[in-house]
Design an enzyme around this catalytic site. Structure first.
Site, mmCIF file in Angstrom:
data_model
loop_
_atom_site.group_PDB
_atom_site.id
_atom_site.type_symbol
_atom_site.label_atom_id
_atom_site.label_comp_id
_atom_site.label_asym_id
_atom_site.label_seq_id
_atom_site.Cartn_x
_atom_site.Cartn_y
_atom_site.Cartn_z
ATOM 1 N N GLU A 51 -12.925 -2.351 11.447
ATOM 2 C CA GLU A 51 -12.811 -1.650 10.164
ATOM 3 C C GLU A 51 -13.830 -2.135 9.136
ATOM 4 O OE1 GLU A 51 -8.976 -2.008 8.333
ATOM 5 O OE2 GLU A 51 -9.640 -1.048 6.482
ATOM 6 N N GLU A 106 0.825 -1.211 0.000
ATOM 7 C CA GLU A 106 0.000 0.000 0.000
ATOM 8 C C GLU A 106 0.859 1.261 0.000
ATOM 9 O OE1 GLU A 106 -2.662 -0.693 3.343
ATOM 10 O OE2 GLU A 106 -3.904 -2.003 2.099
ATOM 11 N N ASP A 124 -7.889 -9.343 3.828
ATOM 12 C CA ASP A 124 -7.701 -8.181 4.688
ATOM 13 C C ASP A 124 -8.863 -8.031 5.676
ATOM 14 O OD1 ASP A 124 -6.941 -5.808 5.762
ATOM 15 O OD2 ASP A 124 -7.283 -4.604 3.983
HETATM 16 O O1 GCW Z 1 -7.053 -2.968 5.772
HETATM 17 C C1 GCW Z 1 -6.057 -2.112 5.437
HETATM 18 C C2 GCW Z 1 -6.483 -0.819 6.027
HETATM 19 C C3 GCW Z 1 -5.358 0.167 6.126
HETATM 20 C C4 GCW Z 1 -4.244 -0.498 6.920
HETATM 21 C C5 GCW Z 1 -3.820 -1.763 6.204
HETATM 22 C C6 GCW Z 1 -2.761 -2.523 6.980
HETATM 23 C C7 GCW Z 1 -2.707 0.594 8.392
HETATM 24 O O2 GCW Z 1 -7.507 -0.303 5.248
HETATM 25 O O3 GCW Z 1 -5.833 1.308 6.768
HETATM 26 O O4 GCW Z 1 -3.167 0.382 7.089
HETATM 27 O O5 GCW Z 1 -4.911 -2.618 6.065
HETATM 28 O O6 GCW Z 1 -3.120 -3.444 7.679
HETATM 29 O O7 GCW Z 1 -1.607 -2.193 6.863
#
Ligand code: GCW
Length: 880
Positions: A417, A310, A389
């Site tokens: 989340e 990311e 995720d």
């Molecule tokens: O699920 C995603 C989240 C991000 C997060 C990432 C991670 C901290 O949307 O916000 O970043 O995972 O776990 O690194």
């Protein structure tokens, strides 16, 4: 019920309410450490509890243990313990590490070895007097023993004659916080950071101290306090003394401090022109930094790394491996006992979605399996529980069985989340328990995930559990008063993953709300069904959540995952849905499991229904094991799920006056909100699938809402219609908004028989303004204001859509056939008082005894005051 019976009933009800003693208002700040005074019967059980205590040692941890014991006993049993220097002639509680206890009670031998952090609660007779002993190999274990004893008393469990040795399942029981230095928290839903503000560690660390105590009370021994998307400033020389302040507070509770670091730190503002892990200058830079950290924080826990993920830079920038990067940090930490938590969340978010062989789920295994055995012994690969995720439903990550010569830990997400962001009730322990119990069949042997991560399956020296918690400054820590059950449950599973889910739910409820059987039964049963409920109205069968993955990860956004590189595809089209991940015809992901697990997922026949769409692409008409077609199941489950949320409101209402008003109202507000938002989800998903597939709902519900009045069809003054994008997030794809500076109105005539009705107004509550709404009934004799409310929730969007669509219920409105209903919207800043529809249903309860106004409108929202952050527990004078 006739009139007389009704009168008697209401009189009896009022008397009952009057007789019920008022319960002390509680914010929830004390969480499960309330130490509420036991009532008569229960306190009699403990009347022989010793009045004296002997504490063998004077470490900071033992002082915390002693004060906690005093605090708990005085709170629950109204007894002040006397501290004694030596074993007194009458009964005492004896606290201390085992060697010191054995010195004064030589005959004592634990039933098994006391490992690190394990504790033994027992009793011993000395000169005919029975003492209660809390002992352990280390002082932290003694502290855990004290918390355990107090928890037993709070649950009215026997403590005399105990002989209980508790051993933690794994060494690593850590929490990650994703706090930013500016005080915000990534994916945090309960206010600002308890650690940082304005680029620095907060001056007042009172809440951080309370947090450390809460963590210690359930056996958590480490906490990384900043976002894994790490800010390099944290490693600056002037920041280390600030971190040392946090470490000092944590130390009192046996919680080791860790931080997340950016792998590019040596380059970013630190003088080097590279962060290549193979460059000796980079290695020297990290060595030097680690030395500086230990000089300031001698018991520092370690570093957490997110790299090549990311948009975070990583070793691939220089053609190096994740092991090269992990090891360059691990080596200097090794001699100090520090750990590198290297996250397996490494993936490319620019995948070509047109290529049916591409699959994000494969990434973690593809990167890390080939490196197995190449990591230093103090590296732990931190693996999210599923291959994508933190979705509502995923299979377990195959990487747990793909690392036999490398330490690993499981990463679970406590902050909700993807599971309702603490506005929806979603108790995650049943999900985690399924994950931990899953048998990976590594080497064709029984190998549940819990053993792989604890290090026993592959005989690894370290491993364990990491929970991403993101607690904030809100008084009750996680905003939804019931969400703390997830932090509690995470810690309990990290301590002992063999605990039963229902026991955890009952324990938490008793400790948090007291032992009234109806309270315990009702709340535990709501908790236990809530994950399944959430799943059933947000996209079942393993399609993953159909949320807006490009934005808030909150409301529905069904197409947001498609046709982009993020790789959270569900591949739904006119004919069917699901990702084919088989070896035979799909992406081959299934082949990452050991053969027995792979065989189960490779075949349609043996894939469990709840994961069907994760592994297979099937037509909507495909028959599930439960005999329904995929599409009918999607329709049915969304209706059932939404109905279950309405039932939660009713179940909660049975607890009125059994719980203090403050927490009762706070939970009720959230449950009412959830029941409304579940309908938004239900309708968005069902309508989308109806339009996409063309296959109607066999029960005729989808797309038919006979009691709904669309706002755009009402008589509008100053309001104007607006298209909502995506269309499925508003009823009939349209809403109305008030772009004028004056109030706007929308009026309609329901044409209903005389009676009492419930009026549900579906509006949009945008987060950059506080529009107001008024609901009137109009007839010849004039207009009657029946309800008013302010759209002042803090939903995660400034747009009309699935994140902001909110329901307000007005109960028992008297309507006559000629009456008109009018909504007046008063805009504020960018909140244009948008309306979707009004739904009118007859009130089944003829007594009208239910609330005539929605509490949701009038109760204060559960963002608690942040001015005076409440301190909790007893005054730990020596600890602050
Ligand atoms: O699920 C995603 C989240 C991000 C997060 C990432 C991670 C901290 O949307 O916000 O970043 O995972 O776990 O690194």
């Amino acid at each position: 019920m006739n009139r007389l019976a009704l009168t008697l009933y209401s009189a009896a009800f009022s008397i009952m309410l009057l007789l019920t003693p008022a319960l002390r208002a509680e914010t929830g700040a004390e969480a499960w450490l309330r130490y509420a005074r036991l009532d008569g019967n229960a306190s009699r059980t403990y009347q022989n509890f010793p009045a004296k205590a002997v504490v063998l040692g004077d470490s900071a941890l033992l002082r915390s243990a002693r004060e906690e014991l005093f605090c708990g006993i005085s709170g629950m049993l109204t007894k002040s313990l006397h501290i004694e220097p030596n074993l007194p002639p009458d009964a005492a509680v004896v606290l201390g590490a085992f060697p010191s206890v054995q010195k004064i009670i030589p005959g004592l031998h634990p039933p098994a070895d006391l490992g690190e952090d394990a504790f033994w609660l027992t009793n011993a007779r000395v000169h005919g007097v029975r003492h209660l002993i809390i002992t352990a190999q280390n002082d932290r274990g003694v502290l855990y023993g004290v918390f355990s004893l107090l928890s037993k008393i709070a649950q009215h469990q026997p403590v005399f004659g105990l002989n209980e040795l508790q051993q933690p399942y794994a060494r690593v029981r850590w929490i990650d916080q994703w706090d930013n230095l500016d005080g915000t928290i990534e994916r945090g839903y309960a206010g600002r950071s308890i650690f940082f503000e304005n680029g620095a560690v907060r001056a007042d660390l009172g809440r951080a101290a309370d947090y450390a105590r809460l963590l210690a009370s359930v056996g958590i021994n480490g906490c990384a306090i900043n976002n894994v998307n790490a800010d390099p400033r944290l490693l600056r020389d002037d920041f280390l003394p600030q971190l040392a302040r946090v470490a000092k507070i944590f130390r009192l509770w046996g919680v080791q401090l860790a931080i997340s670091v950016d792998l590019a730190s040596p380059k970013t503002g630190a003088g080097l022109d590279t962060f290549d892990p193979a460059d000796p200058r980079v290695a020297a830079w990290w060595r030097n930094k680690v030395e500086q950290i230990y000089a300031a924080i001698p018991d520092f826990g370690g570093l957490v790394i997110k790299a090549d993920s990311e948009d975070r830079l990583g070793p691939s920038f220089y053609g190096r491996t994740q092991a090269d990067a992990a090891n360059v940090l691990a080596r200097p930490l090794q001699s100090r006992g520090g750990i590198v938590f290297y996250r397996a969340f490494v993936y490319n978010h620019h995948l070509d979605w047109r290529d049916a062989k591409n699959d994000r789920a494969k990434a973690a295994y593809d990167y890390f399996h080939p490196l197995d055995g190449k990591f230093e012994n103090n590296v732990i690969i931190q693996i999210k529980h599923g291959p994508i995720d933190f979705q509502t439903r995923e299979p377990v990550s195959p990487l747990f069985s793909g690392l036999e010569h490398t330490n690993q830990a499981i990463e679970l997400q406590i902050t909700q989340e993807y599971t309702g962001q603490q506005r929806h009730l979603c108790f995650l322990i049943p999900m985690w328990k399924e994950v931990l119990d899953f048998d990976l069949r590594a080497n064709d042997k029984h190998s549940p995930v819990m053993d792989a991560v604890a290090g026993t399956t592959f005989h690894r020296p370290a491993g364990g559990f990491v929970g991403v918690a993101n607690l904030g400054l809100d008084d009750n820590w996680l905003a939804h008063p019931l969400a703390m059950a997830n932090l509690y449950g995470f810690a309990r599973l990290a301590w002992n993953p063999n605990l039963s889910v229902s026991n955890i739910a009952q324990e938490w409820t008793t400790l948090t709300f007291g032992s009234d059987p109806q309270v315990v039964k009702t709340i535990s049963s709501m908790l236990l069904s809530s994950w399944h409920t959430y799943e059933s109205y947000t996209g079942p069968l393993g399609a993953q959540t159909l949320t807006d993955i490009l934005g808030s990860h909150y409301g529905p956004g069904i197409e947001s995952s498609e046709e982009n590189g993020w790789g959270q595809w569900h591949r739904a089209d006119h004919n069917g849905i699901g990702m084919d991940r088989t070896v035979a015809s799909g992406t081959g992901f299934v082949g990452q499991y050991w053969p027995q697990a792979a065989q189960m997922y490779e075949s349609l026949a043996t894939t469990p229904d709840e994961l069907l769409l994760f592994f297979h692409h099937v037509p909507y008409t495909y028959l599930l094991h439960n005999g329904k077609t995929v599409l009918q199941h999607i329709y049915d489950s969304h209706y059932e799920g939404a109905q279950a949320t309405a039932d939660y409101v009713r179940q909660w209402q049975t607890l009125r006056s059994r719980i203090d008003d403050q927490r009762y109202a706070a939970v009720l507000t959230r449950l009412e909100y959830q029941a409304g938002h579940a309908i938004v989800w239900r309708d968005a998903i069902c309508n989308w699938f109806l339009r996409t597939s063309g296959i109607p709902d066999a029960l005729g519900r989808v797309g038919r809402h006979p009691s709904r009045f669309e706002a755009e069809d009402m008589q509008l003054t100053d309001y104007s219609p607006v298209e909502v994008i995506p269309w499925e997030n508003a009823s009939a794809g349209q809403a109305i908004e008030c772009r004028s500076s004056q109030p706007c109105t929308a009026t309609f005539k329901p044409n209903l028989a005389a009676g009492r009705y419930r009026i549900d107004t579906q509006y949009f509550d945008l987060n950059d303004g506080e529009a107001k709404f008024r609901l009137y009934v109009l007839n010849q004799s004039g207009s009657r204001l029946v309800d008013e409310w302010t759209a002042n929730d803090h939903l995660p969007s400034a747009k009309i859509g699935g994140d902001t669509s909110t329901r307000h219920c007005t109960f028992a409105v008297l309507l006559a056939p000629q009456d008109e209903v009018r909504i007046e919207g008063i805009p504020d800043r960018s909140d244009h008082a948008a309306l979707d529809y009004v739904e009118i249903s007859s009130v089944l309860d003829p007594t009208g005894m239910r609330r005539t106004r929605s509490h949701a409108a009038n109760a204060p929202r559960t963002r608690f005051s942040k001015k005076a952050n409440p301190r909790i527990g007893c005054s730990h004078s020596s600890n602050q």
